[in-house]
Design a protein around this motif. Structure first.
Motif, PDB file in Angstrom:
ATOM      1  N   LEU A 134       0.815  -1.208   0.000  1.00 56.32           N
ATOM      2  CA  LEU A 134       0.000   0.000   0.000  1.00 56.32           C
ATOM      3  C   LEU A 134       0.852   1.262   0.000  1.00 56.32           C
ATOM      4  N   ALA A 135       2.128   1.151   0.414  1.00 58.20           N
ATOM      5  CA  ALA A 135       2.999   2.326   0.354  1.00 58.20           C
ATOM      6  C   ALA A 135       3.217   2.773  -1.080  1.00 58.20           C
ATOM      7  N   ALA A 136       3.086   1.851  -2.033  1.00 54.80           N
ATOM      8  CA  ALA A 136       3.253   2.188  -3.445  1.00 54.80           C
ATOM      9  C   ALA A 136       1.959   2.676  -4.086  1.00 54.80           C
ATOM     10  N   GLY A 137       0.808   2.492  -3.425  1.00 56.71           N
ATOM     11  CA  GLY A 137      -0.463   2.939  -3.979  1.00 56.71           C
ATOM     12  C   GLY A 137      -1.569   1.949  -3.688  1.00 56.71           C
ATOM     13  N   PRO A 138      -2.833   2.318  -3.941  1.00 57.57           N
ATOM     14  CA  PRO A 138      -3.951   1.390  -3.714  1.00 57.57           C
ATOM     15  C   PRO A 138      -3.883   0.212  -4.676  1.00 57.57           C
ATOM     16  N   LEU A 139      -4.543  -0.870  -4.305  1.00 63.31           N
ATOM     17  CA  LEU A 139      -4.541  -2.066  -5.132  1.00 63.31           C
ATOM     18  C   LEU A 139      -5.537  -1.940  -6.280  1.00 63.31           C
ATOM     19  N   GLU A 140      -5.262  -2.666  -7.368  1.00 64.55           N
ATOM     20  CA  GLU A 140      -6.232  -2.774  -8.456  1.00 64.55           C
ATOM     21  C   GLU A 140      -7.488  -3.498  -7.947  1.00 64.55           C
ATOM     22  N   PRO A 141      -8.648  -3.243  -8.562  1.00 64.49           N
ATOM     23  CA  PRO A 141      -9.886  -3.892  -8.080  1.00 64.49           C
ATOM     24  C   PRO A 141      -9.782  -5.409  -8.014  1.00 64.49           C
ATOM     25  N   HIS A 142      -9.172  -6.030  -9.019  1.00 64.15           N
ATOM     26  CA  HIS A 142      -9.075  -7.494  -9.007  1.00 64.15           C
ATOM     27  C   HIS A 142      -8.211  -7.961  -7.843  1.00 64.15           C
ATOM     28  N   GLU A 143      -7.129  -7.241  -7.565  1.00 67.66           N
ATOM     29  CA  GLU A 143      -6.243  -7.623  -6.470  1.00 67.66           C
ATOM     30  C   GLU A 143      -6.928  -7.407  -5.120  1.00 67.66           C
ATOM     31  N   ALA A 144      -7.680  -6.314  -4.985  1.00 66.35           N
ATOM     32  CA  ALA A 144      -8.427  -6.081  -3.740  1.00 66.35           C
ATOM     33  C   ALA A 144      -9.500  -7.156  -3.542  1.00 66.35           C
ATOM     34  N   TYR A 145     -10.115  -7.579  -4.649  1.00 64.78           N
ATOM     35  CA  TYR A 145     -11.107  -8.657  -4.574  1.00 64.78           C
ATOM     36  C   TYR A 145     -10.462  -9.947  -4.089  1.00 64.78           C
ATOM     37  N   GLN A 146      -9.276 -10.278  -4.611  1.00 70.20           N
ATOM     38  CA  GLN A 146      -8.573 -11.479  -4.165  1.00 70.20           C
ATOM     39  C   GLN A 146      -8.219 -11.378  -2.679  1.00 70.20           C
ATOM     40  N   LEU A 147      -7.812 -10.182  -2.250  1.00 68.23           N
ATOM     41  CA  LEU A 147      -7.446  -9.969  -0.852  1.00 68.23           C
ATOM     42  C   LEU A 147      -8.612 -10.283   0.076  1.00 68.23           C
ATOM     43  N   VAL A 148      -9.751  -9.632  -0.134  1.00 68.90           N
ATOM     44  CA  VAL A 148     -10.876  -9.799   0.791  1.00 68.90           C
ATOM     45  C   VAL A 148     -11.433 -11.213   0.700  1.00 68.90           C
ATOM     46  N   SER A 149     -11.431 -11.801  -0.483  1.00 66.88           N
ATOM     47  CA  SER A 149     -11.956 -13.163  -0.642  1.00 66.88           C
ATOM     48  C   SER A 149     -11.098 -14.169   0.114  1.00 66.88           C
ATOM     49  N   GLN A 150      -9.784 -14.078  -0.047  1.00 63.86           N
ATOM     50  CA  GLN A 150      -8.899 -15.041   0.605  1.00 63.86           C
ATOM     51  C   GLN A 150      -8.873 -14.856   2.115  1.00 63.86           C
ATOM     52  N   LEU A 151      -8.863 -13.617   2.581  1.00 61.27           N
ATOM     53  CA  LEU A 151      -8.859 -13.386   4.026  1.00 61.27           C
ATOM     54  C   LEU A 151     -10.152 -13.888   4.664  1.00 61.27           C
ATOM     55  N   ALA A 152     -11.278 -13.602   4.042  1.00 61.83           N
ATOM     56  CA  ALA A 152     -12.567 -14.022   4.609  1.00 61.83           C
ATOM     57  C   ALA A 152     -12.668 -15.542   4.674  1.00 61.83           C
ATOM     58  N   GLN A 153     -12.229 -16.218   3.615  1.00 64.54           N
ATOM     59  CA  GLN A 153     -12.309 -17.676   3.617  1.00 64.54           C
ATOM     60  C   GLN A 153     -11.355 -18.288   4.643  1.00 64.54           C
ATOM     61  N   ALA A 154     -10.158 -17.720   4.761  1.00 64.06           N
ATOM     62  CA  ALA A 154      -9.194 -18.261   5.716  1.00 64.06           C
ATOM     63  C   ALA A 154      -9.694 -18.113   7.153  1.00 64.06           C
ATOM     64  N   LEU A 155     -10.208 -16.952   7.502  1.00 63.93           N
ATOM     65  CA  LEU A 155     -10.663 -16.737   8.875  1.00 63.93           C
ATOM     66  C   LEU A 155     -11.977 -17.463   9.160  1.00 63.93           C
ATOM     67  N   THR A 156     -12.760 -17.725   8.115  1.00 66.34           N
ATOM     68  CA  THR A 156     -13.934 -18.580   8.313  1.00 66.34           C
ATOM     69  C   THR A 156     -13.494 -19.967   8.775  1.00 66.34           C
ATOM     70  N   ALA A 157     -12.464 -20.507   8.118  1.00 67.51           N
ATOM     71  CA  ALA A 157     -11.950 -21.828   8.517  1.00 67.51           C
ATOM     72  C   ALA A 157     -11.367 -21.792   9.923  1.00 67.51           C
ATOM     73  N   ALA A 158     -10.674 -20.707  10.276  1.00 70.20           N
ATOM     74  CA  ALA A 158     -10.073 -20.618  11.613  1.00 70.20           C
ATOM     75  C   ALA A 158     -11.147 -20.552  12.703  1.00 70.20           C
ATOM     76  N   HIS A 159     -12.180 -19.746  12.491  1.00 67.58           N
ATOM     77  CA  HIS A 159     -13.222 -19.616  13.509  1.00 67.58           C
ATOM     78  C   HIS A 159     -14.017 -20.905  13.678  1.00 67.58           C
ATOM     79  N   ARG A 160     -14.106 -21.703  12.618  1.00 67.93           N
ATOM     80  CA  ARG A 160     -14.774 -23.001  12.769  1.00 67.93           C
ATOM     81  C   ARG A 160     -14.024 -23.905  13.736  1.00 67.93           C
ATOM     82  N   GLU A 161     -12.719 -23.686  13.847  1.00 63.25           N
ATOM     83  CA  GLU A 161     -11.905 -24.456  14.784  1.00 63.25           C
ATOM     84  C   GLU A 161     -11.722 -23.738  16.112  1.00 63.25           C
ATOM     85  N   GLY A 162     -12.451 -22.646  16.325  1.00 61.56           N
ATOM     86  CA  GLY A 162     -12.389 -21.934  17.590  1.00 61.56           C
ATOM     87  C   GLY A 162     -11.210 -20.995  17.732  1.00 61.56           C
TER      88      GLY A 162
END
Length: 546
Positions: A134-162
């Protein structure tokens, strides 16, 4: 005689009174133990050599280190065994290590040794933290989409395990060279700093929303600066401002998604969508967004084609008409046609023309005579003779073998891959299909496993020569078979032997020679990109041929 006794009694009473006062007085808090003296070159467990201290805070330190046994870089958190949070850190590290999800930076060791507690984790030298991106600038829409999608799925799996993160900042999110996002410090970072929460799912969801907001705007969503990013300052006026109002050109769907995740802090979601209070709700909201395509790759156009002097006719014969024929003259223009080759002069040319014409007439006459003779004798023409060859090719295709049963096969993770849809791959209908789960970032199942597939049970041992498969999208797959001695459905990948493999939408995977088996495995190894920007395989039809 009484005086000493009296004195003794007085001393005993004084001693008893002192002991009573010590019991009644509140215990003084033990001073916080100082961290052990660690330095570059210090070695833990005769294995982990500390190289560089990256954090020293609140009684603990974090280091970049080297695992001399495996010759790889690792990270180390160290704190004294008497630290008030030492037990919580050990428990959090051991719980995170049990998760084993490759979307998180893995905990490799959690040890209490002497007067020291330390946690060893992966170190990814080729990954870049989100705050540096982010120091170089905001992300492209596709890259921001990948970011939120991967983070949400990863933490969904973590919360299922407590497990919860509770300290998800830009520095905790790493982007690998393959474009996959990985999260470090799951549970451990919060334990090191004594952070806890009554609503862990909501807090992690809001943290993902803040990261998405920062990725779209290069600003932190609150008034104050944080994590090396400027806050929105007075733009907020006591409420959150949508990313599309902070920076022009922000993708509207992603802007709305960020606000739905941040609604827990008082934002108002646009278009009346419900707020996302858990990572799972956020992941489902991401999946409903229209597909965001990656940007077109940029390339430098090649230089314009230059015609050479030879192509421009500059080397025509001396004495010919035009500038190109004059010795020392200029070449013809770039658009000029090259001169026609000269004809043979005089009587020789005429003789050659008549000779060629005679040969052509003779050839045509001979061909007509052969066709007429064949018709008079009743023999089939050349076109008719090709038909038996076509019928022979058809017979070589083999007969379709009936499939008695079909099961999904996922031996390397949870053992299940949409089992309720397997019948759609063998029902003979092109409009139905069996599909895999969707995978993030890479066609090789997000680098989570080597593949998934379908086990085709033929009911009894049959002679099999090929596997015919139709996919939706270009897919890489292999044809595997179990030994003829196997009579029960195999549960391990090494129970099968590879026959052949291929890639495409319509595959015919042929064995070099027919094999005898009861169980055939269609094993998918690379998946096509689906409409939601992730990777997913779809098998519309599969047939086993003899």
């Amino acid at each position: 005689m009484k005086t000493p006794a009296a004195g003794t009694t007085a001393e005993a009473a004084a001693s008893e009174q002192t002991a009573t006062s010590e019991e009644e007085s509140p215990a003084q808090e033990a001073p916080e133990e100082e961290p052990p003296e660690l330095h570059s070159g210090h070695k833990l467990a005769r294995r982990y050599r500390l190289e560089e201290c990256v954090t020293r805070l609140d009684g603990f330190s974090s280091w970049r280190a080297v695992d001399e046994k495996l010759r790889r870089a690792v990270g180390v958190h160290a704190l004294p065994v008497g630290h008030p949070r030492a037990r919580q850190v050990l428990a959090a590290a051991r719980s995170a290590a049990l998760l084993g999800d490759p979307r998180f930076v893995q905990v490799l060791d959690a040890v209490e040794e002497g007067d020291l507690v330390y946690v060893v984790h992966e170190w990814l030298p080729d990954a870049t933290p989100l705050n540096e991106l982010l120091a170089a600038g905001p992300l492209e829409p596709h890259e921001a989409y990948q970011l939120v999608s991967q983070l949400a799925q990863a933490l969904t799996a973590a919360h299922r395990e407590g497990l919860a993160h509770l300290r998800l900042t830009p520095a905790c999110v790493l982007r690998t060279g393959m474009g996959q996002y990985r999260i470090r410090g799951l549970a451990v970072n919060a334990a090191l700093r004594g952070v806890s929460s009554d609503h862990p799912q909501r807090d992690d969801t809001e943290a993902i929303g803040a990261l998405l907001y920062a990725s779209l705007t290069q600003r932190w969503p609150y008034e104050e600066d944080a994590h090396g990013l400027p806050g929105v300052g007075t733009l907020a006026k006591g409420a959150l401002v949508a990313p599309e109002q902070v920076r022009a050109g922000v993708h509207r769907g992603l802007s709305t998604l960020a606000m739905r995740a941040l609604v827990n802090d008082g934002a108002t979601p646009s278009r009346q969508e419900q707020p996302c209070a858990t990572p799972e709700e956020l992941s489902k909201a991401v999946s409903t967004l229209p597909r965001i395509r990656p940007p077109e790759p940029s390339f430098t156009p090649p230089p314009p084609y230059q015609r050479t002097a030879y192509q421009q006719g500059a080397f025509s014969a001396p004495g010919a008409a035009g500038n190109g024929g004059v010795p020392g003259g200029t070449a013809a223009g770039a658009g000029a046609e090259p001169p026609a080759p000269p004809t043979l002069p005089g009587r020789t040319g005429k003789i050659l023309k008549w000779g060629v014409s005679a040969l052509l007439i003779a050839a045509l006459g001979l061909g007509s005579w052969q066709v007429a003779d064949a018709l008079l004798k009743g023999e089939p023409t050349t076109k008719d003779k090709a038909k038996p060859a076509q019928r022979h090719d058809t017979s070589q295709a083999g007969k379709v073998i009936k499939i008695d049963d079909v099961k999904d096969f996922d031996p390397e993770t949870d053992g299940s891959e949409n089992p309720d849809r397997t019948g759609d791959a063998v029902d003979g209908k092109s409009g139905t299909y069996w599909l895999t789960k969707h995978y993030i970032g890479r066609p090789d199942f997000g680098n989570l496993k080597s593949g998934v597939g379908l086990i085709l049970d033929l009911g009894k041992t049959r002679e099999v020569s090929q596997l015919k498969v139709d996919f939706m999208g270009k897919t890489s797959a292999s044809f595997l078979a179990a030994p003829r001695s196997v009579t029960n459905t195999p549960s391990a990948l090494n129970s099968f032997s590879k026959v052949t493999s291929g890639s495409g939408e319509h595959l015919r995977l042929k064995a070099k020679k027919p094999i005898k088996t009861r169980f055939v495995l269609l094993w998918l190894t690379k998946l096509p990109l689906s409409e939601d920007g992730n990777y997913r395989g779809r098998v519309t039809e599969v047939q086993v041929l003899s």
